[in-house]
Design a protein around this motif. Structure first.
Motif, PDB file in Angstrom:
ATOM      1  N   ILE A 237       0.950  -1.281  -0.329  1.00 45.85           N
ATOM      2  CA  ILE A 237       0.035  -0.113   0.461  1.00 45.85           C
ATOM      3  C   ILE A 237       1.511   1.355   0.153  1.00 45.85           C
ATOM      4  O   ILE A 237       1.044   1.908  -0.657  1.00 45.85           O
ATOM      5  N   ARG A 238       2.282   0.835   0.849  1.00 50.41           N
ATOM      6  CA  ARG A 238       2.981   2.293   0.578  1.00 50.41           C
ATOM      7  C   ARG A 238       3.037   2.522  -0.698  1.00 50.41           C
ATOM      8  O   ARG A 238       3.248   3.731  -0.900  1.00 50.41           O
ATOM      9  N   GLN A 239       4.020   1.685  -1.586  1.00 49.52           N
ATOM     10  CA  GLN A 239       4.546   2.027  -2.821  1.00 49.52           C
ATOM     11  C   GLN A 239       3.860   1.916  -3.478  1.00 49.52           C
ATOM     12  O   GLN A 239       3.996   3.008  -4.364  1.00 49.52           O
ATOM     13  N   MET A 240       2.005   1.445  -3.537  1.00 50.43           N
ATOM     14  CA  MET A 240       1.289   2.136  -4.521  1.00 50.43           C
ATOM     15  C   MET A 240       0.751   3.456  -4.664  1.00 50.43           C
ATOM     16  O   MET A 240       0.737   4.273  -5.299  1.00 50.43           O
ATOM     17  N   SER A 241       0.845   3.652  -2.882  1.00 46.76           N
ATOM     18  CA  SER A 241       0.042   5.311  -3.041  1.00 46.76           C
ATOM     19  C   SER A 241       1.091   6.211  -2.952  1.00 46.76           C
ATOM     20  O   SER A 241       0.937   6.916  -3.207  1.00 46.76           O
ATOM     21  N   GLY A 242       2.275   6.041  -2.515  1.00 45.81           N
ATOM     22  CA  GLY A 242       3.237   7.106  -1.540  1.00 45.81           C
ATOM     23  C   GLY A 242       3.445   7.725  -0.966  1.00 45.81           C
ATOM     24  O   GLY A 242       4.239   8.804  -0.550  1.00 45.81           O
ATOM     25  N   ALA A 243       2.239   7.301  -0.329  1.00 42.26           N
ATOM     26  CA  ALA A 243       2.143   7.659   1.260  1.00 42.26           C
ATOM     27  C   ALA A 243       2.881   7.221   2.099  1.00 42.26           C
ATOM     28  O   ALA A 243       3.418   6.157   1.961  1.00 42.26           O
ATOM     29  N   GLN A 244       3.143   8.419   3.139  1.00 45.21           N
ATOM     30  CA  GLN A 244       3.918   6.736   4.839  1.00 45.21           C
ATOM     31  C   GLN A 244       2.588   6.668   5.207  1.00 45.21           C
ATOM     32  O   GLN A 244       1.564   7.340   5.423  1.00 45.21           O
ATOM     33  N   ILE A 245       2.505   5.465   5.971  1.00 42.73           N
ATOM     34  CA  ILE A 245       1.565   5.517   6.598  1.00 42.73           C
ATOM     35  C   ILE A 245       2.245   4.389   7.947  1.00 42.73           C
ATOM     36  O   ILE A 245       3.067   3.565   8.060  1.00 42.73           O
ATOM     37  N   LYS A 246       2.201   4.884   9.399  1.00 37.92           N
ATOM     38  CA  LYS A 246       2.120   4.353  10.294  1.00 37.92           C
ATOM     39  C   LYS A 246       0.528   3.942  11.165  1.00 37.92           C
ATOM     40  O   LYS A 246       0.077   4.387  11.399  1.00 37.92           O
ATOM     41  N   ILE A 247       1.154   2.680  11.966  1.00 32.84           N
ATOM     42  CA  ILE A 247      -0.292   2.006  12.956  1.00 32.84           C
ATOM     43  C   ILE A 247       0.153   1.855  14.250  1.00 32.84           C
ATOM     44  O   ILE A 247       1.659   1.190  14.070  1.00 32.84           O
ATOM     45  N   ALA A 248      -0.097   2.761  14.863  1.00 31.20           N
ATOM     46  CA  ALA A 248       0.270   2.688  16.123  1.00 31.20           C
ATOM     47  C   ALA A 248       0.058   1.718  17.081  1.00 31.20           C
ATOM     48  O   ALA A 248      -0.763   0.050  16.682  1.00 31.20           O
ATOM     49  N   ASN A 249       0.460   1.327  18.218  1.00 29.80           N
ATOM     50  CA  ASN A 249       0.681   0.223  19.017  1.00 29.80           C
ATOM     51  C   ASN A 249      -0.257   0.351  19.428  1.00 29.80           C
ATOM     52  O   ASN A 249      -1.642   1.211  19.484  1.00 29.80           O
ATOM     53  N   ALA A 250      -0.765  -1.449  19.866  1.00 29.73           N
ATOM     54  CA  ALA A 250      -2.394  -1.949  20.269  1.00 29.73           C
ATOM     55  C   ALA A 250      -2.082  -0.874  21.598  1.00 29.73           C
ATOM     56  O   ALA A 250      -1.523  -1.205  22.826  1.00 29.73           O
ATOM     57  N   THR A 251      -3.311  -0.666  22.231  1.00 27.50           N
ATOM     58  CA  THR A 251      -3.895   0.205  23.807  1.00 27.50           C
ATOM     59  C   THR A 251      -4.784  -0.822  24.083  1.00 27.50           C
ATOM     60  O   THR A 251      -5.562  -1.457  24.016  1.00 27.50           O
ATOM     61  N   GLU A 252      -4.063  -1.290  25.846  1.00 30.20           N
ATOM     62  CA  GLU A 252      -4.611  -1.788  26.475  1.00 30.20           C
ATOM     63  C   GLU A 252      -6.443  -1.475  26.790  1.00 30.20           C
ATOM     64  O   GLU A 252      -6.642  -0.568  27.064  1.00 30.20           O
ATOM     65  N   GLY A 253      -7.347  -2.134  26.044  1.00 28.95           N
ATOM     66  CA  GLY A 253      -8.810  -1.760  26.781  1.00 28.95           C
ATOM     67  C   GLY A 253      -9.367  -1.383  25.660  1.00 28.95           C
ATOM     68  O   GLY A 253     -10.656  -0.868  25.601  1.00 28.95           O
ATOM     69  N   SER A 254      -8.533  -1.127  24.245  1.00 25.72           N
ATOM     70  CA  SER A 254      -8.874  -0.352  23.104  1.00 25.72           C
ATOM     71  C   SER A 254      -8.818  -1.566  21.817  1.00 25.72           C
ATOM     72  O   SER A 254      -8.499  -2.538  22.122  1.00 25.72           O
TER      73      SER A 254
END
Length: 285
Positions: A237-254
């Motif tokens: 997805i990063r390569q095709m879109s050219g965008a930077q994508i960051k996924i946050a770490n899992a938060t307890e209870g969320s």
């Protein structure tokens, strides 16, 4: 050979309009349009034509087992989840009721938001399978915009010798001045990256466009579909879109994960679509 045989199918016989994409590509796209019955008839005639080709190729062959007829459909990725069904239930039902083998590719076709669906079996099994796939696609229309798959032309092999670039055409090596200049520039200034272009798949996304950020939340049970095995899907997805994508770490209870997309408006829009398409699909079955 199979492609050329399609030109032998008269349009008036099926009632459908058959178009074959142009170009010297290893593969070409056959588009069939018209009423549903006409489309099914055209698919049936194509499958029978392929079987004729297989029978003809086996005339002087020592092979004893006859290979099945195989078709490869191009389907929007956002519709593949419905085609597979929950836990693979729908695709299993189609296989069992038609007798055809059906395989949905795990990755999208290059520079597109479509996936390949391969069908193999007897002509009758294939046409029954196509009918059921069409029903599913009509019931679950594609979501968002679809970037169609365009096969790339076959490129001639390139070799570098004596500081020059040559393209191989048949038994001859033809000097290529433009490639020679690029090769020399790359050697002088490594690594060589085209300026003003963030992704080779979508040259219209210019690096000079102002960047911005967009945040969205993804349910924990769907985050795996976006990341993929060892990060393969999110990297695609990063390569095709050219965008930077960051996924946050899992938060307890969320029950959700925060995803931040950074890039030009076009980058972000394409990344959002690809992420949504990944959520609506399942791993390959």
């Amino acid at each position: 050979a199979r492609e050329s045989s399609l030109f032998c199918i008269p349009k008036e016989n099926s009632g459908a309009r058959i178009n074959i994409s142009e170009g010297s590509c290893p593969e070409r796209i056959v588009t069939i349009t018209g009423p549903t019955d006409a489309i099914f008839k055209a698919f049936s005639m194509i499958a029978l034509k392929f079987e004729e080709d297989i029978n003809a190729s086996m005339t002087n062959s020592t092979v004893t087992s006859k290979p099945p007829v195989t078709l490869r459909l191009v389907v929007p990725a956002s519709q593949c989840g419905s085609l597979i069904g929950k836990g693979g239930s729908k695709i299993k039902e189609i296989r069992e009721s038609t007798g055809a083998q059906v395989q949905v590719a795990g990755d999208m076709l290059p520079n597109s938001t479509e996936r390949a669906v391969t069908i193999s079996g007897t002509p009758d099994a294939i046409i029954q399978c196509v009918k059921q796939i069409c029903v599913v696609m009509l019931e679950s229309p594609p979501k968002g915009a679809t970037i169609p798959y365009r096969p790339k032309p076959a490129s001639a092999p390139i070799i570098f010798a004596g500081g020059q670039a040559f393209t191989i055409q048949g038994q001859y090596a033809i000097p290529h001045p433009d490639l020679t200049k690029l090769h020399q520039l790359a050697m002088q200034h490594p690594p060589f990256t085209p300026l003003g272009q963030t992704t080779p798949g979508f040259p219209g996304l210019d690096a000079t466009t102002p960047t911005s950020s967009h945040e969205l939340t993804i349910p924990n049970d769907l985050i795996g579909c976006i990341i993929g095995r060892q990060g393969s899907k999110i990297n695609e997805i990063r390569q095709m879109s050219g965008a930077q994508i960051k996924i946050a770490n899992a938060t307890e209870g969320s029950a959700e994960r925060q995803v931040t997309i950074t890039g030009s408006p076009a980058n972000i829009s394409l990344a959002q679509y690809l992420i949504n398409a990944s959520q609506s699909t399942s791993p390959p079955i």
